[in-house]
Design an enzyme around this catalytic site. Structure first.
Site, PDB file in Angstrom:
ATOM      1  N   THR A 168      -0.017 -16.419   9.755  1.00 18.00           N
ATOM      2  CA  THR A 168      -0.243 -15.098  11.089  1.00 18.00           C
ATOM      3  C   THR A 168      -1.320 -15.752  12.087  1.00 18.00           C
ATOM      4  O   THR A 168      -2.375 -16.582  12.065  1.00 18.00           O
ATOM      5  CB  THR A 168      -1.945 -13.863  11.394  1.00 18.00           C
ATOM      6  OG1 THR A 168      -1.560 -12.879  11.441  1.00 18.00           O
ATOM      7  CG2 THR A 168      -2.859 -14.229   9.760  1.00 18.00           C
ATOM      8  N   ASP A 199      -3.490 -10.591   5.586  1.00 18.06           N
ATOM      9  CA  ASP A 199      -4.258  -9.985   4.641  1.00 18.06           C
ATOM     10  C   ASP A 199      -4.049  -8.639   3.529  1.00 18.06           C
ATOM     11  O   ASP A 199      -3.995  -8.776   2.588  1.00 18.06           O
ATOM     12  CB  ASP A 199      -5.498  -9.383   4.865  1.00 18.06           C
ATOM     13  CG  ASP A 199      -5.179  -8.183   6.078  1.00 18.06           C
ATOM     14  OD1 ASP A 199      -4.321  -7.844   6.804  1.00 18.06           O
ATOM     15  OD2 ASP A 199      -6.393  -7.474   6.620  1.00 18.06           O
TER      16      ASP A 199
HETATM   17  P1  ADP Z   1      -0.184  -9.050   6.914  1.00 23.99           P
HETATM   18  O1  ADP Z   1       0.502  -9.566   5.959  1.00 23.99           O
HETATM   19  O2  ADP Z   1       0.359  -9.575   7.934  1.00 23.99           O
HETATM   20  O3  ADP Z   1      -1.133  -8.105   7.763  1.00 23.99           O
HETATM   21  P2  ADP Z   1       0.686  -5.933   6.691  1.00 23.99           P
HETATM   22  O4  ADP Z   1      -0.823  -5.220   6.990  1.00 23.99           O
HETATM   23  O5  ADP Z   1       1.514  -6.004   7.629  1.00 23.99           O
HETATM   24  O6  ADP Z   1       0.645  -7.604   7.364  1.00 23.99           O
HETATM   25  O7  ADP Z   1       0.943  -6.035   5.848  1.00 23.99           O
HETATM   26  C1  ADP Z   1       1.704  -6.856   5.162  1.00 23.99           C
HETATM   27  C2  ADP Z   1       2.396  -6.060   4.242  1.00 23.99           C
HETATM   28  O8  ADP Z   1       2.219  -6.350   2.570  1.00 23.99           O
HETATM   29  C3  ADP Z   1       3.224  -4.774   3.941  1.00 23.99           C
HETATM   30  O9  ADP Z   1       3.727  -4.249   4.566  1.00 23.99           O
HETATM   31  C4  ADP Z   1       3.220  -4.043   2.422  1.00 23.99           C
HETATM   32  O10 ADP Z   1       4.285  -4.668   2.386  1.00 23.99           O
HETATM   33  C5  ADP Z   1       2.437  -5.223   2.030  1.00 23.99           C
HETATM   34  N1  ADP Z   1       0.656  -4.657   1.636  1.00 23.99           N
HETATM   35  C6  ADP Z   1       0.145  -4.415   2.754  1.00 23.99           C
HETATM   36  N2  ADP Z   1      -1.248  -4.376   2.545  1.00 23.99           N
HETATM   37  C7  ADP Z   1      -0.759  -3.828   1.242  1.00 23.99           C
HETATM   38  C8  ADP Z   1      -1.703  -3.359   0.037  1.00 23.99           C
HETATM   39  N3  ADP Z   1      -2.662  -2.267  -0.230  1.00 23.99           N
HETATM   40  N4  ADP Z   1      -1.079  -3.203  -1.686  1.00 23.99           N
HETATM   41  C9  ADP Z   1      -0.138  -3.785  -1.522  1.00 23.99           C
HETATM   42  N5  ADP Z   1       0.398  -4.469  -0.419  1.00 23.99           N
HETATM   43  C10 ADP Z   1       0.466  -4.248   0.775  1.00 23.99           C
HETATM   44  O1  F6P Z   2       0.146  -9.503  13.085  1.00 25.88           O
HETATM   45  C1  F6P Z   2      -0.014  -9.954  13.781  1.00 25.88           C
HETATM   46  C2  F6P Z   2       0.794  -8.964  14.966  1.00 25.88           C
HETATM   47  O2  F6P Z   2       1.792  -9.771  16.035  1.00 25.88           O
HETATM   48  C3  F6P Z   2      -0.466  -8.685  15.979  1.00 25.88           C
HETATM   49  O3  F6P Z   2      -0.997  -9.328  16.005  1.00 25.88           O
HETATM   50  C4  F6P Z   2       0.138  -7.371  16.530  1.00 25.88           C
HETATM   51  O4  F6P Z   2      -1.183  -6.275  16.893  1.00 25.88           O
HETATM   52  C5  F6P Z   2       1.344  -6.494  15.657  1.00 25.88           C
HETATM   53  O5  F6P Z   2       0.859  -8.543  14.543  1.00 25.88           O
HETATM   54  C6  F6P Z   2       2.485  -6.671  16.199  1.00 25.88           C
HETATM   55  O6  F6P Z   2       3.305  -6.270  15.007  1.00 25.88           O
HETATM   56  P1  F6P Z   2       4.677  -6.043  14.932  1.00 25.88           P
HETATM   57  O7  F6P Z   2       5.315  -6.970  15.231  1.00 25.88           O
HETATM   58  O8  F6P Z   2       4.965  -5.056  14.430  1.00 25.88           O
HETATM   59  O9  F6P Z   2       4.995  -4.903  16.735  1.00 25.88           O
END
Ligand code: ADP
Ligand code: F6P
Length: 318
Positions: free
Chosen positions: A125, A103
Site C-alpha cells: 500500500t 490492513d
Molecule cells: P487495503 O487492503 O488496502 O486496506 P481495503 O480496506 O479496501 O484495502 O480492503 C480490501 C478488501 O479486503 C476489501 O474490499 C474486502 O474485500 C477485504 N476486507 C477488508 N476488510 C475486511 C474484513 N474485516 N473482513 C473480511 N474482508 C475484508
Molecule cells: O489506500 C491507498 C489509497 O490510494 C489511499 O491513499 C486513498 O485514500 C485510496 O486508496 C483511494 O482509493 P480509490 O482508489 O478507491 O479511490
C-alpha cells in the site's frame, strides 16, 4: 504436490508485480504449483484462478499496477462469501494463499484462515499505514512521484510568487506528506499527525511572507480540508495568490523504485518460505532493517509508529 495461490487486493501499489513474481519463483523453485487469482477476493469467490508457469511472471518486475488486477469487494465481510472463497481453493486442492494488500486485505486473509486455508500477507500500500512494518511496498515510489511533482510546482509557484497547496494521498496516515515535505523543502506540512487548522495555516503563511519568503508550498494529506476551497480562503485571508493541486491517483502508478523492488522481492521470498515451512496467519514486514513476520492480529494491533522525529525535522529545516 503442494499448491499455492496469490492475489492482490485493495488499492494497487507499485511493486506488487515484483512481489507476485518473487512468491511465484520461490515456490516454483521448490516444485510447488502456483496459481494467480485475478481481481482480489472478488475473483477468488468467482473462481477466477489460473495456473502460473515460470514465464507468467517474466518481464513484470519493473511494471506498476498489478497484472493480477485488484478490487475492493465489500461482500467479503460476509462469512458465507468467505466460505465460498475457501471452497474455490479447496476444490482445486490449493491449500495456501498469499495476499498482497493493506490492513483490510489482511483481515480478509485472517477470515479465510478460519476455513483452514494457510495464509500469509505481504504489505502492499502506498499509504505506509501499517505500523508493524517500517515500509510497505509502493510507498517509496509514491513519495518519489510526489517529490517530482512538487519540484515542478515549485518552479511555477516561485515564478508567480504564489502559494501552492498540494494534496497527497495517505488516507489516515501522513507518511507520504511528511516524507515528501521534508524531501522538497516545503514550507508547511499538514497531516493527521500535526494539529491542522485553517487559522494556524493562515497565520504561518502570513509570517512566512512577512519574513520575506516569496512563494510557498504547503503539503497536505487528503481529507484534512477541501484544497480548492481552502486555496480561495487562504488567498482571501492573506492576500497571497494561492492555487491548489490534487495529485490523486498518479501517486499509485509508475514503475517501482529500486527500493520498492528490493522490498517486494525480499517480502515475496520470505512469504514463499513461510508457506513452505507451514506457517500461517502471519504477515511479513521490515523493522529496523530486519525482515520479520508476525501474526496478523499482532501486526494489525501494533502500536502507532513514532513519526515525531520526522515532523520535528520538517519543522526545524523548512
Ligand atoms: P487495503 O487492503 O488496502 O486496506 P481495503 O480496506 O479496501 O484495502 O480492503 C480490501 C478488501 O479486503 C476489501 O474490499 C474486502 O474485500 C477485504 N476486507 C477488508 N476488510 C475486511 C474484513 N474485516 N473482513 C473480511 N474482508 C475484508
Ligand atoms: O489506500 C491507498 C489509497 O490510494 C489511499 O491513499 C486513498 O485514500 C485510496 O486508496 C483511494 O482509493 P480509490 O482508489 O478507491 O479511490
Amino acid at each position: 504436490m503442494k499448491k499455492i495461490a496469490i492475489l492482490t487486493s485493495g488499492g494497487d501499489a507499485p511493486g506488487m508485480n515484483a512481489a507476485i513474481r518473487s512468491v511465484a519463483r520461490t515456490a516454483l523453485a521448490k516444485g510447488i504449483q502456483v496459481y494467480g487469482v485475478s481481481y482480489g477476493y472478488k475473483g477468488l469467490v468467482e473462481g477466477d484462478i489460473n495456473e502460473f508457469d515460470r514465464f507468467t511472471v517474466s518481464e513484470k518486475i519493473d511494471k506498476g499496477g498489478t497484472f493480477l488486477r485488484s478490487a475492493r469487494y465489500p461482500e467479503f465481510f460476509d462469512t458465507e462469501v468467505q466460505q465460498v472463497a475457501a471452497k474455490q481453493l479447496k476444490d482445486r486442492d490449493i491449500s495456501s494463499l498469499v495476499v498482497i494488500g493493506g490492513d483490510g486485505s489482511f483481515k480478509g486473509a485472517e477470515a479465510l484462515s478460519q476455513f483452514g486455508i494457510q495464509v500469509i500477507g505481504i504489505p502492499g500500500t502506498i499509504d505506509n499505514d501499517l505500523d508493524y512494518t517500517d515500509y510497505s511496498i509502493g510507498f517509496d515510489t509514491a513519495v518519489n512521484t510526489v517529490v517530482e511533482a512538487i519540484d515542478k510546482l515549485r518552479d511555477t509557484s516561485s515564478s508567480h510568487q504564489r502559494c501552492n497547496i498540494v494534496e497527497v494521498m495517505g488516507r489516515n496516515c501522513g507518511d507520504i506528506a511528511i516524507r515528501s515535505a521534508i524531501a522538497t523543502g516545503a514550507k508547511y506540512l499538514a497531516s493527521p499527525e500535526t494539529n491542522y487548522s485553517r487559522e494556524a495555516l493562515v497565520a504561518d503563511l502570513q509570517q512566512q511572507f512577512s519574513d520575506g519568503i516569496r512563494y510557498s508550498i504547503v503539503v497536505m494529506t487528503e481529507h484534512l480540508d477541501e484544497p480548492y476551497e481552502l486555496a480561495k480562503y487562504v488567498q482571501y485571508q492573506t492576500g497571497i495568490e494561492t492555487r491548489a493541486t490534487i495529485l490523486g491517483h498518479v501517486q499509485r502508478g509508475g514503475s517501482p523504485t529500486a527500493f520498492d523492488r528490493h522490498l517486494a522481492v525480499s517480502f515475496g521470498r520470505l512469504a514463499g518460505e513461510l508457506i513452505i515451512d507451514g506457517i500461517s496467519n502471519h504477515i511479513v514486514g521490515i523493522k529496523d532493517g530486519q525482515f520479520i513476520h508476525v501474526p496478523i492480529t499482532e501486526g494489525l494491533n501494533a502500536p502507532v509508529r513514532d513519526r515525531q522525529f520526522d515532523i520535528t525535522t520538517f519543522n526545524v529545516t523548512r
